[in-house]
Design a protein around this motif. Structure first.
Motif, PDB file in Angstrom:
ATOM      1  N   HIS A 158     -25.861 -42.429  30.691  1.00 29.73           N
ATOM      2  CA  HIS A 158     -26.697 -42.108  31.551  1.00 29.73           C
ATOM      3  C   HIS A 158     -26.554 -41.689  32.395  1.00 29.73           C
ATOM      4  O   HIS A 158     -26.780 -41.171  33.351  1.00 29.73           O
ATOM      5  N   VAL A 213     -32.151 -36.662  31.958  1.00 29.91           N
ATOM      6  CA  VAL A 213     -32.793 -37.205  30.544  1.00 29.91           C
ATOM      7  C   VAL A 213     -33.602 -37.493  31.016  1.00 29.91           C
ATOM      8  O   VAL A 213     -34.992 -37.390  31.399  1.00 29.91           O
ATOM      9  N   PRO A 221     -30.231 -35.693  26.633  1.00 23.81           N
ATOM     10  CA  PRO A 221     -30.030 -35.690  27.934  1.00 23.81           C
ATOM     11  C   PRO A 221     -30.630 -34.338  28.286  1.00 23.81           C
ATOM     12  O   PRO A 221     -30.689 -33.359  26.892  1.00 23.81           O
TER      13      PRO A 221
END
Length: 176
Positions: free
Chosen positions: A149, A159, A168
């Protein structure tokens, strides 16, 4: 409390504006701290919510933060801009009847620069936009973020953290 953290151009102000719009639409008592002319300021005006800035007179700040029957939600963009100001102190004094949704730069999110950021971080929930490192998830939300991420993404991509886990998200662009 709820924290929206991200670097410049990450979509932080748009995320706060989307949240403020939903609060206003549901008639939740709302005060907004934002730069005049920003999308967040426009949303505040459209819902009749008081708009404050570090330059707001103390009387205006006191009137906006006056306790009422329902809890007050305070949405703060760029919390670094109110550091050590009378506005930050007044917002902190309202913590008995207010809850905070605070936008902060990713590089500042791990520290507690303002009273409102300290209060918002207690909720351990929020959005991290274009996370620059894995450690920021731990510093702000108490959860280590996976490397997948990390890095620059499209504005609004990030996120969402809540209850010790994350997923996400894509924040909508209110100007599109």
């Amino acid at each position: 409390g709820f924290v929206v953290a991200g670097d410049r151009r990450s979509g932080k102000t748009h995320a706060l504006a989307a949240i403020a719009h939903q609060l206003g639409w549901h008639k939740i008592p709302l005060v907004v701290v934002a730069r005049e002319g920003s999308i967040l300021a426009e949303v505040a005006k459209s819902h009749g919510a008081p708009l404050l800035s570090p330059r707001s007179p103390e009387e205006e700040i006191a009137a906006a933060l006056e306790p009422s029957d329902a809890p007050l939600t305070v949405v703060v963009d760029d919390s670094e801009s109110i550091r050590d100001s009378p506005l930050d102190r007044a917002l902190g004094q309202a913590r008995g009847h207010a809850r905070y949704i605070v936008g902060v730069g990713a590089e500042s999110a791990g520290s507690s620069l303002t009273v409102v950021l300290t209060e918002a971080k207690k909720g351990r929930s929020g959005i991290l936009l274009s996370p620059p490192s894995t450690i920021i998830g731990t510093q702000v939300f108490g959860v280590q973020l996976a490397r997948t991420h990390i890095g620059r993404a499209a504005p609004g991509s990030g996120v969402f953290f809540s209850d010790g886990s994350y997923m996400p998200v894509q924040v909508p662009d209110l100007t599109a």
